[in-house]
Design a protein around this motif. Structure first.
Motif, PDB file in Angstrom:
ATOM      1  N   PRO A 135      78.844 -82.680  45.242  1.00  0.00           N
ATOM      2  CA  PRO A 135      78.866 -81.304  45.755  1.00  0.00           C
ATOM      3  C   PRO A 135      77.621 -80.518  45.376  1.00  0.00           C
ATOM      4  CG  PRO A 135      80.107 -81.409  43.732  1.00  0.00           C
ATOM      5  CD  PRO A 135      79.658 -82.820  44.015  1.00  0.00           C
ATOM      6  N   ARG A 136      77.419 -79.423  46.050  1.00  0.00           N
ATOM      7  CA  ARG A 136      76.454 -78.422  45.617  1.00  0.00           C
ATOM      8  C   ARG A 136      77.115 -77.652  44.474  1.00  0.00           C
ATOM      9  NH1 ARG A 136      75.391 -75.041  50.879  1.00  0.00           N
ATOM     10  NH2 ARG A 136      77.659 -74.947  50.777  1.00  0.00           N
ATOM     11  N   VAL A 137      76.387 -77.410  43.428  1.00  0.00           N
ATOM     12  CA  VAL A 137      76.961 -76.744  42.251  1.00  0.00           C
ATOM     13  C   VAL A 137      76.229 -75.432  41.996  1.00  0.00           C
ATOM     14  CG1 VAL A 137      77.464 -76.934  39.784  1.00  0.00           C
ATOM     15  CG2 VAL A 137      77.578 -78.962  41.240  1.00  0.00           C
ATOM     16  N   TYR A 138      76.993 -74.390  41.732  1.00  0.00           N
ATOM     17  CA  TYR A 138      76.383 -73.094  41.443  1.00  0.00           C
ATOM     18  C   TYR A 138      77.188 -72.363  40.370  1.00  0.00           C
ATOM     19  CZ  TYR A 138      80.064 -70.923  44.325  1.00  0.00           C
ATOM     20  OH  TYR A 138      81.274 -70.500  44.838  1.00  0.00           O
ATOM     21  N   SER A 139      76.538 -71.437  39.717  1.00  0.00           N
ATOM     22  CA  SER A 139      77.206 -70.597  38.716  1.00  0.00           C
ATOM     23  C   SER A 139      77.305 -69.177  39.253  1.00  0.00           C
ATOM     24  CB  SER A 139      76.429 -70.615  37.394  1.00  0.00           C
ATOM     25  OG  SER A 139      75.068 -70.253  37.594  1.00  0.00           O
ATOM     26  N   GLN A 140      78.363 -68.479  38.838  1.00  0.00           N
ATOM     27  CA  GLN A 140      78.571 -67.112  39.306  1.00  0.00           C
ATOM     28  C   GLN A 140      79.244 -66.295  38.209  1.00  0.00           C
ATOM     29  OE1 GLN A 140      81.305 -67.070  42.629  1.00  0.00           O
ATOM     30  NE2 GLN A 140      83.048 -67.710  41.390  1.00  0.00           N
ATOM     31  N   VAL A 141      79.345 -65.002  38.443  1.00  0.00           N
ATOM     32  CA  VAL A 141      80.160 -64.109  37.628  1.00  0.00           C
ATOM     33  C   VAL A 141      81.280 -63.624  38.532  1.00  0.00           C
ATOM     34  CG1 VAL A 141      80.249 -61.904  36.415  1.00  0.00           C
ATOM     35  CG2 VAL A 141      78.275 -63.411  36.104  1.00  0.00           C
ATOM     36  N   SER A 142      82.517 -63.950  38.194  1.00  0.00           N
ATOM     37  CA  SER A 142      83.651 -63.685  39.082  1.00  0.00           C
ATOM     38  C   SER A 142      84.493 -62.494  38.648  1.00  0.00           C
ATOM     39  CB  SER A 142      84.547 -64.923  39.166  1.00  0.00           C
ATOM     40  OG  SER A 142      85.222 -65.125  37.926  1.00  0.00           O
ATOM     41  N   ALA A 143      83.999 -61.702  37.705  1.00  0.00           N
ATOM     42  CA  ALA A 143      84.758 -60.547  37.202  1.00  0.00           C
ATOM     43  C   ALA A 143      86.091 -60.990  36.605  1.00  0.00           C
ATOM     44  CB  ALA A 143      84.978 -59.509  38.298  1.00  0.00           C
ATOM     45  N   LEU A 144      86.053 -62.076  35.841  1.00  0.00           N
ATOM     46  CA  LEU A 144      87.212 -62.643  35.156  1.00  0.00           C
ATOM     47  C   LEU A 144      88.297 -63.115  36.118  1.00  0.00           C
ATOM     48  CD1 LEU A 144      87.630 -60.311  32.032  1.00  0.00           C
ATOM     49  CD2 LEU A 144      86.326 -62.437  32.260  1.00  0.00           C
ATOM     50  N   ASN A 145      87.905 -63.505  37.304  1.00  0.00           N
ATOM     51  CA  ASN A 145      88.840 -64.092  38.249  1.00  0.00           C
ATOM     52  C   ASN A 145      88.785 -65.612  38.128  1.00  0.00           C
ATOM     53  OD1 ASN A 145      90.212 -61.917  39.996  1.00  0.00           O
ATOM     54  ND2 ASN A 145      88.096 -61.239  39.926  1.00  0.00           N
ATOM     55  N   GLU A 146      88.612 -66.333  39.207  1.00  0.00           N
ATOM     56  CA  GLU A 146      88.698 -67.788  39.170  1.00  0.00           C
ATOM     57  C   GLU A 146      87.647 -68.421  38.259  1.00  0.00           C
ATOM     58  OE1 GLU A 146      89.327 -66.007  41.800  1.00  0.00           O
ATOM     59  OE2 GLU A 146      91.363 -66.670  42.209  1.00  0.00           O
TER      60      GLU A 146
END
Length: 334
Positions: A135-146
């Motif tokens: 897969p393509r892999v990325y990092s994010q900030v989800s606001a404490l969601n998933e």
């Protein structure tokens, strides 16, 4: 496109030494370093500095990442709404979220060790299963969601969900047993577990019985323990030495309890949840038991099966769908 999945505590593109464009995707060389696309940094640049170039990237290069974040993680609206970009910026401008984002970006300023882990894991998976889709892999900030987002050949993880169990903000929103998994060491096992589950879902022919779920998840966790080089199966589940010792000591009693109470063929969702889902402990076995004893037991069955089928590859293991037969062939004797 296969329906994407989202996981909370349990629940960027990936490049292989090449630049990605629609025309050169197949030229990537599997086996080289995996580079995580820092969608978190792009989003922060837009929110913090109202950067047009960052917004342009979000809506072109990272359109799927943006769509999943807006529509399914945050549920702010539709990605093509006229005012959605401003709504997204206002949402992340909240003072608590600004502090969380800043802390997360500071903690994960260097992603090299995580990239090495992804590289090793995907290399081993690709060797075992040549048809496996990286897969393509990325990092994010989800606001404490998933914690983890899985889409069609897309894998994202939220750095704000892996700040360490002592991160002060967490204590306002999560229970102690949840905090245990909110640390950097759980990024790789969480990502590999849920991506493998999306590629190899519970077989449709399975009736959703406890034995089906135990062996299915046990298989996924067993394989992750192998590709990530965990020393023990319990370590892959993030058990402490005491928790693993408790399971080993009570192995026979756990199995007898499941059989004697007719739980093995149960499809009761609440019963399955007690065995399989994160919780302070496994309800049937008292306060001293660790969580997810059903998953641990499933891993033991798979381990027993593989020891009596030494010629079997991980690819063949992943393709098994008859879990009743697998249990019978495992010669499982706790």
């Amino acid at each position: 496109m296969r329906k994407f999945l989202f996981f909370v505590l349990f629940s960027c593109l990936v490049f292989f030494s090449c630049n990605f464009t629609p025309g050169n995707k197949d030229k990537c060389v599997v086996g080289k370093k995996v580079e995580i696309i820092r969608y978190d940094k792009v989003l922060n640049e837009y929110v913090e500095f109202n950067s047009f170039s960052a917004l342009q990237k979000m809506n072109t290069e990272y359109l799927l990442e943006t769509k999943y974040l807006i529509e399914d993680v945050l549920r702010l609206g539709q990605v093509n709404d006229d005012k959605i970009n401003e709504k997204l910026k206002v949402f992340y401008s909240d003072s608590t979220l600004r502090k969380l984002s800043a802390d997360a970006l500071a903690k994960y300023s260097d992603m090299s060790e995580v990239e090495k882990g992804f590289s090793r894991g995907f290399r081993k998976l690709k060797k075992e299963v040549p048809s496996f889709k990286i897969p393509r892999v990325y990092s994010q900030v989800s606001a404490l969601n998933e914690s983890v987002v899985v889409g069609d050949s897309l894998l994202g993880f939220s750095i704000d969900k892996y700040m360490g169990e002592d991160y002060p903000l967490y204590k306002q929103y999560f229970y102690d047993y949840q905090l245990k998994s909110m640390k950097p060491e759980r990024i790789l096992p969480d990502c590999f577990n849920f991506y493998l589950q999306s590629e190899y879902p519970l077989p449709e022919q399975g009736k959703g019985r406890l034995i089906d779920v135990m062996i299915h998840l046990g298989t996924i966790h067993y394989i992750v323990s192998k590709i990530l080089d965990y020393k023990t199966l319990g370590e892959e589940l993030d058990y402490t030495k005491d928790e693993e010792a408790w399971c080993d000591h009570n192995r026979k009693n756990i199995w007898e309890y499941i059989l004697q109470n007719g739980h093995l063929n149960s499809t009761d969702p609440m019963l399955l949840r007690k065995y399989m889902k994160p919780a302070p402990h496994t309800a049937f076995f008292g306060d001293n038991s660790p969580m997810m004893v059903g998953t641990w037991m499933g891993m033991q069955i798979v381990d027993s099966y593989m020891k009596s089928h030494k010629e079997m590859s991980l690819k063949e293991l992943l393709e098994i769908t008859d879990y009743s037969k697998m249990l019978a062939d495992a010669r499982f004797n706790p």
